[in-house]
Design a protein around this motif. Structure first.
Motif, PDB file in Angstrom:
ATOM      1  N   MET A  93       0.826  -1.203   0.000  1.00 42.08           N
ATOM      2  CA  MET A  93       0.000   0.000   0.000  1.00 42.08           C
ATOM      3  C   MET A  93       0.863   1.257   0.000  1.00 42.08           C
ATOM      4  O   MET A  93       0.503   2.278  -0.585  1.00 42.08           O
ATOM      5  CB  MET A  93      -0.939  -0.011   1.204  1.00 42.08           C
ATOM      6  N   SER A  94       2.014   1.169   0.665  1.00 40.51           N
ATOM      7  CA  SER A  94       2.944   2.288   0.648  1.00 40.51           C
ATOM      8  C   SER A  94       3.414   2.576  -0.766  1.00 40.51           C
ATOM      9  O   SER A  94       3.485   3.728  -1.203  1.00 40.51           O
ATOM     10  CB  SER A  94       4.142   1.973   1.555  1.00 40.51           C
ATOM     11  N   LEU A  95       3.717   1.504  -1.499  1.00 37.75           N
ATOM     12  CA  LEU A  95       4.203   1.656  -2.874  1.00 37.75           C
ATOM     13  C   LEU A  95       3.113   2.145  -3.816  1.00 37.75           C
ATOM     14  O   LEU A  95       3.344   3.070  -4.607  1.00 37.75           O
ATOM     15  CB  LEU A  95       4.768   0.320  -3.377  1.00 37.75           C
ATOM     16  N   ILE A 293      12.219  15.145   1.167  1.00 38.68           N
ATOM     17  CA  ILE A 293      12.343  14.244   2.323  1.00 38.68           C
ATOM     18  C   ILE A 293      11.518  12.985   2.106  1.00 38.68           C
ATOM     19  O   ILE A 293      11.963  11.872   2.410  1.00 38.68           O
ATOM     20  CB  ILE A 293      11.901  14.951   3.618  1.00 38.68           C
ATOM     21  N   THR A 294      10.297  13.140   1.599  1.00 39.50           N
ATOM     22  CA  THR A 294       9.430  11.988   1.383  1.00 39.50           C
ATOM     23  C   THR A 294      10.032  11.036   0.356  1.00 39.50           C
ATOM     24  O   THR A 294       9.979   9.812   0.516  1.00 39.50           O
ATOM     25  CB  THR A 294       8.031  12.439   0.930  1.00 39.50           C
ATOM     26  N   ILE A 295      10.613  11.583  -0.694  1.00 46.48           N
ATOM     27  CA  ILE A 295      11.279  10.748  -1.693  1.00 46.48           C
ATOM     28  C   ILE A 295      12.449   9.995  -1.063  1.00 46.48           C
ATOM     29  O   ILE A 295      12.674   8.810  -1.332  1.00 46.48           O
ATOM     30  CB  ILE A 295      11.773  11.612  -2.874  1.00 46.48           C
ATOM     31  N   GLN A 296      13.184  10.679  -0.187  1.00 43.46           N
ATOM     32  CA  GLN A 296      14.375  10.079   0.407  1.00 43.46           C
ATOM     33  C   GLN A 296      14.049   8.969   1.403  1.00 43.46           C
ATOM     34  O   GLN A 296      14.780   7.987   1.495  1.00 43.46           O
ATOM     35  CB  GLN A 296      15.196  11.163   1.128  1.00 43.46           C
ATOM     36  N   THR A 297      12.961   9.111   2.145  1.00 46.24           N
ATOM     37  CA  THR A 297      12.760   8.250   3.303  1.00 46.24           C
ATOM     38  C   THR A 297      11.682   7.189   3.109  1.00 46.24           C
ATOM     39  O   THR A 297      11.973   6.053   2.742  1.00 46.24           O
ATOM     40  CB  THR A 297      12.440   9.106   4.529  1.00 46.24           C
ATOM     41  N   ALA A 298      10.441   7.551   3.380  1.00 45.41           N
ATOM     42  CA  ALA A 298       9.380   6.571   3.618  1.00 45.41           C
ATOM     43  C   ALA A 298       9.245   5.492   2.557  1.00 45.41           C
ATOM     44  O   ALA A 298       9.568   4.326   2.780  1.00 45.41           O
ATOM     45  CB  ALA A 298       8.052   7.304   3.814  1.00 45.41           C
ATOM     46  N   GLY A 299       8.751   5.873   1.374  1.00 42.40           N
ATOM     47  CA  GLY A 299       8.447   4.866   0.373  1.00 42.40           C
ATOM     48  C   GLY A 299       9.648   4.061  -0.070  1.00 42.40           C
ATOM     49  O   GLY A 299       9.632   2.830  -0.095  1.00 42.40           O
ATOM     50  N   ASN A 328      17.654   1.480  -6.834  1.00 45.86           N
ATOM     51  CA  ASN A 328      16.563   0.765  -7.505  1.00 45.86           C
ATOM     52  C   ASN A 328      15.213   1.071  -6.862  1.00 45.86           C
ATOM     53  O   ASN A 328      14.208   1.288  -7.548  1.00 45.86           O
ATOM     54  CB  ASN A 328      16.820  -0.739  -7.469  1.00 45.86           C
ATOM     55  N   ALA A 329      15.187   1.084  -5.523  1.00 47.20           N
ATOM     56  CA  ALA A 329      13.933   1.374  -4.808  1.00 47.20           C
ATOM     57  C   ALA A 329      13.473   2.805  -5.071  1.00 47.20           C
ATOM     58  O   ALA A 329      12.277   3.072  -5.270  1.00 47.20           O
ATOM     59  CB  ALA A 329      14.119   1.138  -3.308  1.00 47.20           C
ATOM     60  N   ILE A 330      14.405   3.743  -5.077  1.00 51.78           N
ATOM     61  CA  ILE A 330      14.063   5.149  -5.315  1.00 51.78           C
ATOM     62  C   ILE A 330      13.488   5.341  -6.713  1.00 51.78           C
ATOM     63  O   ILE A 330      12.482   6.053  -6.903  1.00 51.78           O
ATOM     64  CB  ILE A 330      15.307   6.034  -5.116  1.00 51.78           C
ATOM     65  N   ILE A 335       8.810   6.076 -10.643  1.00 48.26           N
ATOM     66  CA  ILE A 335       8.019   5.668 -11.814  1.00 48.26           C
ATOM     67  C   ILE A 335       6.541   5.563 -11.469  1.00 48.26           C
ATOM     68  O   ILE A 335       5.677   6.084 -12.184  1.00 48.26           O
ATOM     69  CB  ILE A 335       8.546   4.328 -12.366  1.00 48.26           C
ATOM     70  N   TRP A 336       6.221   4.904 -10.336  1.00 45.41           N
ATOM     71  CA  TRP A 336       4.809   4.745  -9.979  1.00 45.41           C
ATOM     72  C   TRP A 336       4.181   6.076  -9.562  1.00 45.41           C
ATOM     73  O   TRP A 336       3.007   6.329  -9.829  1.00 45.41           O
ATOM     74  CB  TRP A 336       4.648   3.706  -8.871  1.00 45.41           C
ATOM     75  N   THR A 337       4.974   6.933  -8.917  1.00 42.98           N
ATOM     76  CA  THR A 337       4.473   8.264  -8.552  1.00 42.98           C
ATOM     77  C   THR A 337       4.026   9.031  -9.787  1.00 42.98           C
ATOM     78  O   THR A 337       2.973   9.691  -9.792  1.00 42.98           O
ATOM     79  CB  THR A 337       5.565   9.063  -7.818  1.00 42.98           C
TER      80      THR A 337
END
Length: 445
Positions: A93-95, A293-299, A328-330, A335-337
């Motif tokens: 759900m986070s992703l 910050i949101t890009i760097q941390t949570a998702g 890779n995670a970032i 892409i999904w954002t």
């Protein structure tokens, strides 16, 4: 696989918490929060209530993050306490909706303010500008963690100073003209209206748990994390209330209801139009800081942790050999954002992402009830932070989460909207994906 390094100190962590919250609320969502409430007192009480709820969560997460000081935040707490399935659902759900949705909202608002400040930028649509911002900040955070954190700290200091100047201008100025009312979406039921206001307000406070997501990269986490989480939340709550009082003094409740550019409207109302350029820059810096910050941390860190724990593709856990960041995670997150930004409008993103976010945050904090009951993790290190007034704090947070979510669901149903079902649909899809994934792993073992 390359391991992370603990390179972030107290100032970095606290700046991350405060910087992530301030900007996504004061400048973007004041008008949305004001729309369903009947009077000034209710609005201020909603902001105080949202801060109190965030503080309850910060107390609980402070203990969980010191028990499990690893990268991944809520995903790690759920995985350690409740097992892989609920942890996967949180990560899924986070992703697909609430962390990427948060990034999308911030990017779209940042793009709107670029249009406001640079009229020539209108050759690009808002989603296209937002896409450039998401890719740009994602690129920055593919570099060393220290680079991103120092960048964030500078932006946080600048915007807090700018906010105090804004408050001074609004409180010191005289109202020159009465502005027309914005859009009001008040409910006939005051309790539903209050809970509806808490949705954008809760989104505005999103970030009180952000330091926990990078627990594996923070120095002395058992001392640093509680101070950063609780202190950052208190600072933000005080600033939010003061700023909203200044908005109400400048234009009144009806002048901000449903408005997107509340700070600019308030400055014009007190005759401080000459500061509009400064404010536009401040707003862009603030919102962009929260976006960064949101890009760097949570998702990204959740996606990284999912790969590391074996409940998602392992390539998402891989760190860059040189920069030691989850590139890779970032990029998967980016892409999904971008897909979400072109698929949904801002209002739908706020409601769809925040309701799901609230319920999963409640599930994460409920792990504390089991942790304390079994005393899981205390044998590893006795110097953990202990949540005060246990079990009142986690129980109160979970109760507030249920109240807010139910109020929003009732609000949308009364308007004939089925938006809350979106979250349930994604949850069902995630469950199917999990069991297919587990079946695929068992076949290939």
């Amino acid at each position: 696989m390359t391991s992370t390094k603990r390179v972030l100190g107290l100032f970095d962590a606290t700046s991350m918490v405060t910087g992530n919250m301030i900007g996504s609320g004061i400048f973007l969502l004041a008008g949305y929060a004001a729309a369903p409430v009947p009077n000034d007192i209710t609005l201020i009480m909603a902001w105080i209530g949202g801060g109190a709820m965030a503080l309850l969560g910060a107390f609980a997460i402070a203990e969980l993050s010191t028990r499990f000081p690893e990268t991944g935040g809520d995903f790690i707490y759920l995985h350690k306490v409740f097992g892989p399935f609920p942890a996967f659902l949180y990560g899924w759900m986070s992703l697909v909706i609430f962390e990427t949705g948060s990034i999308a909202i911030l990017a779209l608002f940042s793009a709107k303010y670029i249009h406001q400040f640079f009229p020539g930028s209108m050759v690009l649509s808002v989603p296209m500008l937002a896409t450039i911002l998401v890719l740009g900040f994602s690129g920055i955070h593919c570099l060393r963690v220290e680079v991103g954190s120092r960048f964030q700290s500078i932006l946080t200091v600048l915007k807090v100073l700018g906010i105090f100047l804004l408050v001074f201008l609004l409180l010191d100025g005289d109202v020159k003209k009465v502005l027309s009312a914005g859009e009001s979406v008040q409910s006939d039921n005051p309790f539903i209206g209050f809970s509806r206001a808490l949705i954008p307000i809760f989104f505005a406070y999103t970030g009180w748990n952000v330091a926990g997501y990078i627990g594996g990269e923070i120095q002395n986490p058992r001392k640093t994390l509680p101070i950063a989480l609780i202190g950052g939340t208190l600072i933000t709550t005080i600033i939010y209330v003061i700023v909203n009082l200044s908005f109400l003094k400048a234009v009144g409740l009806t002048g901000i209801q449903g408005q997107e550019m509340v700070p600019l409207i308030a400055l014009k109302a007190v005759g401080a139009d000459g500061w509009a350029t400064f404010l536009s820059i401040l707003i862009f810096v603030s919102v962009s800081s929260s976006l960064s910050i949101t890009i760097q941390t949570a998702g990204a860190r959740v996606i990284q942790a999912m790969g590391k724990q074996g409940v998602f593709f392992q390539f998402t856990a891989k760190l860059n050999n040189h920069y030691k960041t989850p590139v890779n995670a970032i990029m998967l997150q980016a892409i999904w954002t971008i897909v979400l930004m072109f698929a949904l409008d801002i209002g739908s993103l706020v409601d769809a992402s925040t309701v799901v976010m609230i319920m999963f945050s409640a599930l994460s904090i409920s792990t504390l009830l089991k942790v304390n009951k079994t005393d899981l993790g205390s044998r590893v290190n006795e110097n953990i932070y202990r949540t005060p007034l246990f079990p009142f704090v986690p129980v109160a947070y979970v109760s507030c989460a249920i109240y807010v979510s139910w109020g929003v669901i009732q609000f949308h149903l009364s308007k004939g909207s089925i938006l809350p079902i979106w979250g349930l649909a994604f949850l069902v899809i995630g469950s199917v994906v999990y069991f297919i994934w587990q079946r695929w792993i068992s076949i290939n073992e």
